[in-house]
Structure formats: structure tokens, C-alpha cells
Design a protein around this motif. Structure first.
Motif, PDB file in Angstrom:
ATOM      1  N   LEU A 145       0.831  -1.197   0.000  1.00  0.00           N
ATOM      2  CA  LEU A 145       0.000   0.000   0.000  1.00  0.00           C
ATOM      3  C   LEU A 145       0.868   1.251   0.000  1.00  0.00           C
ATOM      4  CD1 LEU A 145      -2.794   1.349   0.104  1.00  0.00           C
ATOM      5  CD2 LEU A 145      -2.610   1.264   2.615  1.00  0.00           C
ATOM      6  N   ASN A 146       1.883   1.301   0.849  1.00  0.00           N
ATOM      7  CA  ASN A 146       2.735   2.487   0.919  1.00  0.00           C
ATOM      8  C   ASN A 146       3.458   2.752  -0.397  1.00  0.00           C
ATOM      9  OD1 ASN A 146       2.024   3.149   3.554  1.00  0.00           O
ATOM     10  ND2 ASN A 146       3.578   1.795   4.400  1.00  0.00           N
ATOM     11  N   ASP A 147       3.939   1.705  -1.055  1.00  0.00           N
ATOM     12  CA  ASP A 147       4.621   1.891  -2.339  1.00  0.00           C
ATOM     13  C   ASP A 147       3.650   2.403  -3.403  1.00  0.00           C
ATOM     14  OD1 ASP A 147       6.932   1.023  -1.108  1.00  0.00           O
ATOM     15  OD2 ASP A 147       7.014  -0.908  -2.176  1.00  0.00           O
ATOM     16  N   TRP A 148       2.435   1.855  -3.447  1.00  0.00           N
ATOM     17  CA  TRP A 148       1.466   2.338  -4.424  1.00  0.00           C
ATOM     18  C   TRP A 148       1.085   3.790  -4.141  1.00  0.00           C
ATOM     19  CZ3 TRP A 148      -3.883   3.553  -3.604  1.00  0.00           C
ATOM     20  CH2 TRP A 148      -4.511   4.002  -4.763  1.00  0.00           C
ATOM     21  N   LEU A 149       0.829   4.115  -2.871  1.00  0.00           N
ATOM     22  CA  LEU A 149       0.469   5.491  -2.537  1.00  0.00           C
ATOM     23  C   LEU A 149       1.592   6.464  -2.887  1.00  0.00           C
ATOM     24  CD1 LEU A 149      -1.386   4.955   0.846  1.00  0.00           C
ATOM     25  CD2 LEU A 149      -2.402   5.664  -1.334  1.00  0.00           C
ATOM     26  N   ALA A 150       2.840   6.036  -2.731  1.00  0.00           N
ATOM     27  CA  ALA A 150       3.976   6.894  -3.085  1.00  0.00           C
ATOM     28  C   ALA A 150       3.937   7.266  -4.562  1.00  0.00           C
ATOM     29  CB  ALA A 150       5.292   6.211  -2.726  1.00  0.00           C
ATOM     30  N   THR A 151       3.476   6.360  -5.417  1.00  0.00           N
ATOM     31  CA  THR A 151       3.372   6.681  -6.853  1.00  0.00           C
ATOM     32  C   THR A 151       2.303   7.735  -7.097  1.00  0.00           C
ATOM     33  OG1 THR A 151       1.713   4.991  -7.450  1.00  0.00           O
ATOM     34  CG2 THR A 151       4.062   4.314  -7.488  1.00  0.00           C
ATOM     35  N   ARG A 152       1.413   7.923  -6.142  1.00  0.00           N
ATOM     36  CA  ARG A 152       0.342   8.922  -6.229  1.00  0.00           C
ATOM     37  C   ARG A 152       0.684  10.173  -5.432  1.00  0.00           C
ATOM     38  NH1 ARG A 152      -4.475   6.640  -8.244  1.00  0.00           N
ATOM     39  NH2 ARG A 152      -4.809   8.836  -8.639  1.00  0.00           N
ATOM     40  N   GLY A 153       1.911  10.210  -4.874  1.00  0.00           N
ATOM     41  CA  GLY A 153       2.342  11.374  -4.099  1.00  0.00           C
ATOM     42  C   GLY A 153       1.766  11.433  -2.698  1.00  0.00           C
ATOM     43  N   VAL A 154       1.313  10.295  -2.182  1.00  0.00           N
ATOM     44  CA  VAL A 154       0.680  10.240  -0.869  1.00  0.00           C
ATOM     45  C   VAL A 154       1.545   9.429   0.091  1.00  0.00           C
ATOM     46  CG1 VAL A 154      -1.355   9.438   0.414  1.00  0.00           C
ATOM     47  CG2 VAL A 154      -1.624  10.427  -1.877  1.00  0.00           C
ATOM     48  N   ARG A 155       1.725   9.990   1.285  1.00  0.00           N
ATOM     49  CA  ARG A 155       2.439   9.277   2.346  1.00  0.00           C
ATOM     50  C   ARG A 155       1.557   9.306   3.593  1.00  0.00           C
ATOM     51  NH1 ARG A 155       8.016   8.123   3.985  1.00  0.00           N
ATOM     52  NH2 ARG A 155       8.033   8.233   6.253  1.00  0.00           N
ATOM     53  N   LEU A 156       1.277   8.130   4.132  1.00  0.00           N
ATOM     54  CA  LEU A 156       0.430   8.027   5.315  1.00  0.00           C
ATOM     55  C   LEU A 156       1.273   7.730   6.546  1.00  0.00           C
ATOM     56  CD1 LEU A 156      -2.517   5.852   3.950  1.00  0.00           C
ATOM     57  CD2 LEU A 156      -2.237   8.338   3.874  1.00  0.00           C
ATOM     58  N   HIS A 157       0.828   8.248   7.669  1.00  0.00           N
ATOM     59  CA  HIS A 157       1.465   7.961   8.952  1.00  0.00           C
ATOM     60  C   HIS A 157       0.440   7.258   9.832  1.00  0.00           C
ATOM     61  CE1 HIS A 157       4.981  10.394   8.032  1.00  0.00           C
ATOM     62  NE2 HIS A 157       4.135  11.259   7.490  1.00  0.00           N
ATOM     63  N   TRP A 158       0.880   6.186  10.463  1.00  0.00           N
ATOM     64  CA  TRP A 158       0.019   5.422  11.363  1.00  0.00           C
ATOM     65  C   TRP A 158       0.626   5.452  12.758  1.00  0.00           C
ATOM     66  CZ3 TRP A 158      -4.320   4.084   8.921  1.00  0.00           C
ATOM     67  CH2 TRP A 158      -4.293   3.934   7.529  1.00  0.00           C
ATOM     68  N   HIS A 159      -0.213   5.452  13.770  1.00  0.00           N
ATOM     69  CA  HIS A 159       0.250   5.446  15.148  1.00  0.00           C
ATOM     70  C   HIS A 159       0.349   4.009  15.643  1.00  0.00           C
ATOM     71  CE1 HIS A 159      -0.985   9.840  16.071  1.00  0.00           C
ATOM     72  NE2 HIS A 159      -0.596   9.689  14.837  1.00  0.00           N
ATOM     73  N   GLU A 160       1.237   3.769  16.572  1.00  0.00           N
ATOM     74  CA  GLU A 160       1.330   2.450  17.200  1.00  0.00           C
ATOM     75  C   GLU A 160       0.111   2.253  18.088  1.00  0.00           C
ATOM     76  OE1 GLU A 160       3.488   0.012  16.564  1.00  0.00           O
ATOM     77  OE2 GLU A 160       4.241   1.385  15.031  1.00  0.00           O
ATOM     78  N   TRP A 161      -0.427   1.046  18.117  1.00  0.00           N
ATOM     79  CA  TRP A 161      -1.638   0.759  18.878  1.00  0.00           C
ATOM     80  C   TRP A 161      -1.456   1.094  20.355  1.00  0.00           C
ATOM     81  CZ3 TRP A 161      -4.687   0.605  15.131  1.00  0.00           C
ATOM     82  CH2 TRP A 161      -4.428  -0.128  13.979  1.00  0.00           C
ATOM     83  N   SER A 162      -0.279   0.801  20.904  1.00  0.00           N
ATOM     84  CA  SER A 162      -0.062   1.051  22.332  1.00  0.00           C
ATOM     85  C   SER A 162      -0.198   2.535  22.668  1.00  0.00           C
ATOM     86  CB  SER A 162       1.308   0.544  22.758  1.00  0.00           C
ATOM     87  OG  SER A 162       2.331   1.199  22.017  1.00  0.00           O
ATOM     88  N   LEU A 163       0.140   3.416  21.728  1.00  0.00           N
ATOM     89  CA  LEU A 163       0.002   4.846  21.974  1.00  0.00           C
ATOM     90  C   LEU A 163      -1.457   5.286  21.936  1.00  0.00           C
ATOM     91  CD1 LEU A 163       2.962   6.190  19.802  1.00  0.00           C
ATOM     92  CD2 LEU A 163       2.914   5.837  22.279  1.00  0.00           C
ATOM     93  N   LEU A 164      -2.252   4.575  21.143  1.00  0.00           N
ATOM     94  CA  LEU A 164      -3.663   4.951  21.015  1.00  0.00           C
ATOM     95  C   LEU A 164      -4.468   4.582  22.254  1.00  0.00           C
ATOM     96  CD1 LEU A 164      -4.383   3.820  17.360  1.00  0.00           C
ATOM     97  CD2 LEU A 164      -4.032   6.131  18.196  1.00  0.00           C
ATOM     98  N   SER A 165      -4.030   3.592  22.994  1.00  0.00           N
ATOM     99  CA  SER A 165      -4.813   3.121  24.139  1.00  0.00           C
ATOM    100  C   SER A 165      -4.553   3.930  25.398  1.00  0.00           C
ATOM    101  CB  SER A 165      -4.531   1.651  24.387  1.00  0.00           C
ATOM    102  OG  SER A 165      -3.167   1.445  24.661  1.00  0.00           O
ATOM    103  N   ARG A 166      -3.680   4.913  25.323  1.00  0.00           N
ATOM    104  CA  ARG A 166      -3.374   5.740  26.504  1.00  0.00           C
ATOM    105  C   ARG A 166      -4.371   6.853  26.676  1.00  0.00           C
ATOM    106  NH1 ARG A 166       3.120   6.147  25.819  1.00  0.00           N
ATOM    107  NH2 ARG A 166       3.439   3.951  26.126  1.00  0.00           N
TER     108      ARG A 166
END
Length: 174
Positions: free
Chosen positions: A153-174
Motif C-alpha cells: 500500500l505504501n509503495d502504491w500510494l507513493a506513486t500517487r504522491g501520498v504518504r500516510l502515517h500510522w500510530h502504534e496501537w499502544s500509543l492509542l490506548s493511553r
């Protein structure tokens, strides 16, 4: 089992109110963040039997909602892509889910699902022909792009000029 046709699901994201309005109710959102390509959303799935957390990037330029789930048990897939029409009205974003979804097992495979829902709902008039054809085009273009990127997914999105950032699950549960 026959698929029942149903109206297009429309969801709203009330950013200042930190609320995700779905067809099943209103859910609190702990993170909204505007990105260069759309809106990042993260929230818990309280009481859900399979899912603990959900993260998504609403990507209006690609007509996709890219989702990552934190499952209670074994990971079922890496990404879930909803084909959608996304409207940014500043403080409120609207997502019109166009039935088709892509399940991505990063680096391995991807598949289009829920074609039966689209066909049944089109036959019942819940979605117009132009919108249904656009959904099919987006799904197939995305699947073809993912295949060329070896299902990364990240490689395909890069061809479209898109970069996504995801958070680690442990950080979300705080």
C-alpha cells in the motif's frame, strides 16, 4: 445467501466535536488530524467483539478511506480500503461509502469485496449508474496499482504522491 440491497452509508466526521457519526450511532474520536491529502482519524471500538482500535485516512483525491484495525485476536488483514466519495467542508467531513472495498495483505495480495452489495443496490436504485461505474473504476484502478506495487500500500500510494502515517496501537490506548 442473498445479499440485501441497502442505501449508501453516509458517515460524518465532526472534527471540533470529535464525533464520528455512523449508521449505527455516534462514536467519540480521540484523534483528528488534517494531513496534506485528507484527514487522519483514530478511535476505539468499545465493546466490539473483533476490533479494539480503528485508524483511517480519508483521502478525497483518491476516493478512498484507508483503514487499519487493531484486532483483539489474530490480524485479519493489514489494510482495508473503502471506495468512497469524501467531502471536506472544513469542520465536518462526509464519507459516502460506495459499497466496494479492497482488503490488502501488505506485500502478498489484495482483493475487491462487496461487489454483490454494489450490484444489488444499483438494481434497487440506491446508487446511480454514474456513481456505481465510478466506484468500479476506482476499485479496479486501485487494485491494478497495488498489483504493480507488489501489493505494498505504501509503495502504491507513493506513486500517487501520498504518504500516510500510522500510530502504534499502544500509543492509542493511553
Amino acid at each position: 445467501m442473498a445479499t440485501l440491497a441497502h442505501p449508501v452509508k453516509v458517515e460524518r466526521h465532526d472534527v471540533p466535536g470529535r464525533q464520528h457519526h455512523t449508521n449505527t450511532g455516534v462514536r467519540p474520536v480521540h484523534t483528528y488530524h488534517r494531513t496534506p491529502h485528507g484527514l487522519y482519524v483514530a478511535r476505539t471500538f468499545a465493546g466490539h467483539p473483533r476490533i479494539r482500535h480503528w485508524q483511517a485516512h480519508l483521502l478525497p483525491g483518491l476516493n478512498l478511506v484507508a483503514c487499519r484495525y487493531d484486532f483483539h485476536g489474530r490480524r485479519e488483514h493489514d489494510y482495508y480500503l473503502d471506495v468512497a466519495t469524501i467531502t471536506d467542508a472544513g469542520d465536518v467531513w462526509e464519507v459516502r461509502d460506495l459499497y466496494l472495498d479492497l482488503i490488502v495483505h501488505d506485500g502478498l495480495m489484495a482483493e475487491i469485496v462487496d461487489t454483490d452489495e454494489l450490484v444489488a443496490s444499483r438494481a434497487e436504485g440506491f446508487i446511480g449508474e454514474c456513481e456505481a461505474l465510478r466506484a468500479v473504476q476506482v476499485a479496479h484502478d486501485t487494485l491494478s496499482g497495488l498489483a504493480r506495487a507488489r501489493y505494498s500500500l505504501n509503495d502504491w500510494l507513493a506513486t500517487r504522491g501520498v504518504r500516510l502515517h500510522w500510530h502504534e496501537w499502544s500509543l492509542l490506548s493511553r
